[in-house]
Design a protein around this motif. Structure first.
Motif, PDB file in Angstrom:
ATOM      1  N   ARG A 210      35.900  50.116  37.675  1.00  0.00           N
ATOM      2  CA  ARG A 210      37.274  50.081  38.221  1.00  0.00           C
ATOM      3  C   ARG A 210      37.588  51.391  38.942  1.00  0.00           C
ATOM      4  O   ARG A 210      38.312  51.413  39.930  1.00  0.00           O
ATOM      5  N   ASN A 215      39.018  48.555  44.636  1.00  0.00           N
ATOM      6  CA  ASN A 215      39.398  47.295  45.303  1.00  0.00           C
ATOM      7  C   ASN A 215      38.428  46.159  44.999  1.00  0.00           C
ATOM      8  O   ASN A 215      38.451  45.115  45.654  1.00  0.00           O
ATOM      9  N   GLY A 216      37.552  46.378  44.022  1.00  0.00           N
ATOM     10  CA  GLY A 216      36.612  45.325  43.645  1.00  0.00           C
ATOM     11  C   GLY A 216      35.339  45.378  44.485  1.00  0.00           C
ATOM     12  O   GLY A 216      35.183  46.221  45.378  1.00  0.00           O
ATOM     13  N   ASP A 218      32.085  42.909  46.444  1.00  0.00           N
ATOM     14  CA  ASP A 218      31.743  41.615  47.048  1.00  0.00           C
ATOM     15  C   ASP A 218      30.367  41.138  46.590  1.00  0.00           C
ATOM     16  O   ASP A 218      30.099  39.938  46.588  1.00  0.00           O
ATOM     17  N   VAL A 235      34.987  42.661  38.156  1.00  0.00           N
ATOM     18  CA  VAL A 235      35.401  43.349  39.395  1.00  0.00           C
ATOM     19  C   VAL A 235      34.945  42.620  40.663  1.00  0.00           C
ATOM     20  O   VAL A 235      35.337  43.016  41.773  1.00  0.00           O
ATOM     21  N   ARG A 237      35.184  40.224  43.605  1.00  0.00           N
ATOM     22  CA  ARG A 237      36.335  39.587  44.243  1.00  0.00           C
ATOM     23  C   ARG A 237      36.073  38.078  44.355  1.00  0.00           C
ATOM     24  O   ARG A 237      34.926  37.635  44.301  1.00  0.00           O
ATOM     25  N   LYS A 269      37.106  32.344  40.074  1.00  0.00           N
ATOM     26  CA  LYS A 269      36.864  33.225  41.236  1.00  0.00           C
ATOM     27  C   LYS A 269      35.866  32.624  42.227  1.00  0.00           C
ATOM     28  O   LYS A 269      35.547  33.242  43.234  1.00  0.00           O
TER      29      LYS A 269
END
Ligand code: NDP
Length: 335
Positions: A210, A215-216, A218, A235, A237, A269
Motif C-alpha cells: 500500500r 494507487n494499486g 495492474d 492491491v 486494480r 475485481k
C-alpha cells in the motif's frame, strides 16, 4: 576421462538437506558414432528441482534415487564423432550436476558465442530458462502495457530481476519488488532499477504494498505465492492480471501451501490469474532471444550471477535457494 556427478541419495522430507545428495566419480566413455563428449563449464541450480525430488506426479517426472541429478548446463565439446557438432562447440544440455558426459549429438544444443563481455553462463540465466520465464510472463501470460503499475515478488532472483526490468522496458510507469535480506532489497532498487522494494522479512506484505503502490497495481508477477500473493490480490486494480510463475514460499516439499485468504477478491475485481510453465512456450525462443538480446546489447538490461565453485558445491548452492542466503540473481556452479 572421469566425471564427478551428484546423485539423489534420499528423497527429502520437507526441506532438503546435504545428506540427501551424494557424490560419485564415474568413467565417461569416448564418443561412439554420432556422439559427442562434453566437459561442462557451468551448471544451473533452480528451485523447480526441489519438486522433482518428491516422488509425486508433476509436469516433469521425479528424479530417480541413486542416479545423477539432471538440470541445465553449458559446456564445450571435447571429443566428437558427429559432423553436426564439432570439437570446441559451446553447447547447452540438461546433463547438469556432473563434470562431463557423452551423449548423442542430438541431445545437446549448439549455442552461438555469447555477446562481447557476457559470460557463457548467461545461457543458464538471463539468456536461458529463467530469462525466458520472465519474458513469457511479462509478454504472454499477463502482458505489461504502457503505464502499468507492476509488482514482482522474488525480485532479487534470476526470474524476478529480469521480469521487473522487462516490465520497465515495456513501458510500466511503476515497478516495485520484494526481496529478503537488506543487500537484496538494495540490489533490486539500485542495480535492477525497480522504483522501490520491500523486504518480506519485515512484517506483513500488505502495508508495504500500500505504501509503495498507493494507487494499486495492474500486473503481479508472482514468484513466491503465499502471503505475498494474498496481499497482491488486495492491491490489484479491477481487471488486473497476475502471472503465477512460482510458489517458492511453500517450499515445494509436496505439501499443499496454505489457502490464499483473499482469493474471493478475484471475482468482484474481475482479476485474471494465470499459471504457466516456460517449457510450453519453446516456439517463442527466438522472439525471446531477439528482444532480450537487444536489451542486453544496448545496456538496458542488467543481470547478476552468484557463482559457486566446483561440482562439490552444487548441493549447497541448491539448498541456499530456499534459505534466504546472500545469493543475488542467477545461481550457477562453475565446474
Ligand atoms: P531464485 O532462486 O533465483 O530466486 C528465488 C527467490 O525466491 C530468491 O531470490 C529468494 O529471495 C526468494 N525466496 C526463497 N524462499 C522464499 C520464501 N520462503 N518467501 C519468499 N521468497 C523466497 O529462483 P528463480 O528466479 O529461478 O525462480 C523464481 C520462481 O520462479 C521460483 O518460484 C521458481 O520455482 C519459479 N520458476 C517457474 C518457472 C515456470 O516455468 N513457471 C520457470 C523457472 C522458475 P529472498 O532471499 O530475497 O527471499
Amino acid at each position: 576421462m572421469d566425471s564427478t556427478e551428484i546423485r539423489l541419495a534420499s528423497r527429502p522430507e520437507r526441506r532438503a538437506k546435504p545428506t540427501d545428495f551424494a557424490a560419485a566419480t564415474v568413467p565417461v566413455p569416448a564418443p561412439g558414432p554420432g556422439q559427442v563428449q562434453v566437459r561442462n563449464s557451468f551448471l544451473s541450480v533452480d528451485p523447480y528441482m526441489r519438486g522433482r525430488m518428491n516422488d509425486v506426479p508433476s509436469y516433469v517426472p521425479p528424479f530417480a534415487l541413486g542416479e545423477a541429478l539432471t538440470g541445465g548446463a553449458v559446456g564445450r565439446v571435447v571429443a566428437s564423432e558427429s559432423s553436426d557438432v564439432p570439437v570446441g562447440a559451446l553447447v547447452s544440455s540438461m546433463f547438469g550436476w556432473r563434470e562431463a558426459f557423452t551423449v548423442d549429438a542430438a541431445a545437446v544444443q549448439v549455442l552461438p558465442e555469447p555477446p562481447q563481455g557476457v559470460a557463457e553462463s548467461a545461457y543458464l540465466g538471463v539468456l536461458g530458462m529463467p530469462g525466458m520465464t520472465a519474458w513469457v510472463g511479462v509478454t504472454q501470460i499477463a502482458p505489461v502495457h504502457e503505464g502499468d503499475a507492476v509488482f514482482v515478488s522474488g525480485a532479487s532472483g534470476a526470474v524476478g530481476s529480469v521480469a521487473g526490468q522487462l516490465a520497465r522496458a515495456r513501458g510500466a510507469s511503476l515497478v516495485v519488488g520484494s526481496a529478503g535480506a537488506p543487500e537484496k532489497v538494495t540490489a533490486v532498487r539500485d542495480e535492477f532499477g525497480f522504483d522501490d522494494c520491500f523486504s518480506h522479512l519485515d512484517g506483513e506484505p500488505l502495508p508495504h504494498l500500500r505504501r509503495l503502490a498507493p494507487n494499486g497495481i495492474d500486473m503481479y508477477f508472482d514468484n513466491v505465492g503465499g502471503a505475498q500473493l494474498a496481499a497482491a490480490l488486495v492491491v490489484l486494480r479491477p481487471f488486473g492480471r497476475a502471472a503465477l510463475c512460482g510458489a517458492i514460499s511453500t517450499g515445494y516439499d509436496g505439501t499443499p501451501g496454505a489457502p490464499v485468504a483473499t482469493m474471493g477478491l478475484v471475482v468482484g475485481k474481475r482479476l485474471t490469474l494465470r499459471g504457466f510453465i516456460v517449457s510450453d512456450h519453446t516456439d517463442l525462443q527466438s522472439a525471446f532471444l531477439a528482444e532480450v538480446g537487444a536489451l542486453l546489447a544496448g545496456g538496458r538490461l542488467v543481470f547478476r550471477e552468484t557463482v559457486a565453485k566446483g561440482i562439490a558445491s552444487a548441493p549447497e548452492a541448491f539448498l541456499a535457494l530456499f534459505e534466504g542466503g546472500g545469493q543475488i540473481g542467477k545461481v550457477v556452479v562453475a565446474v
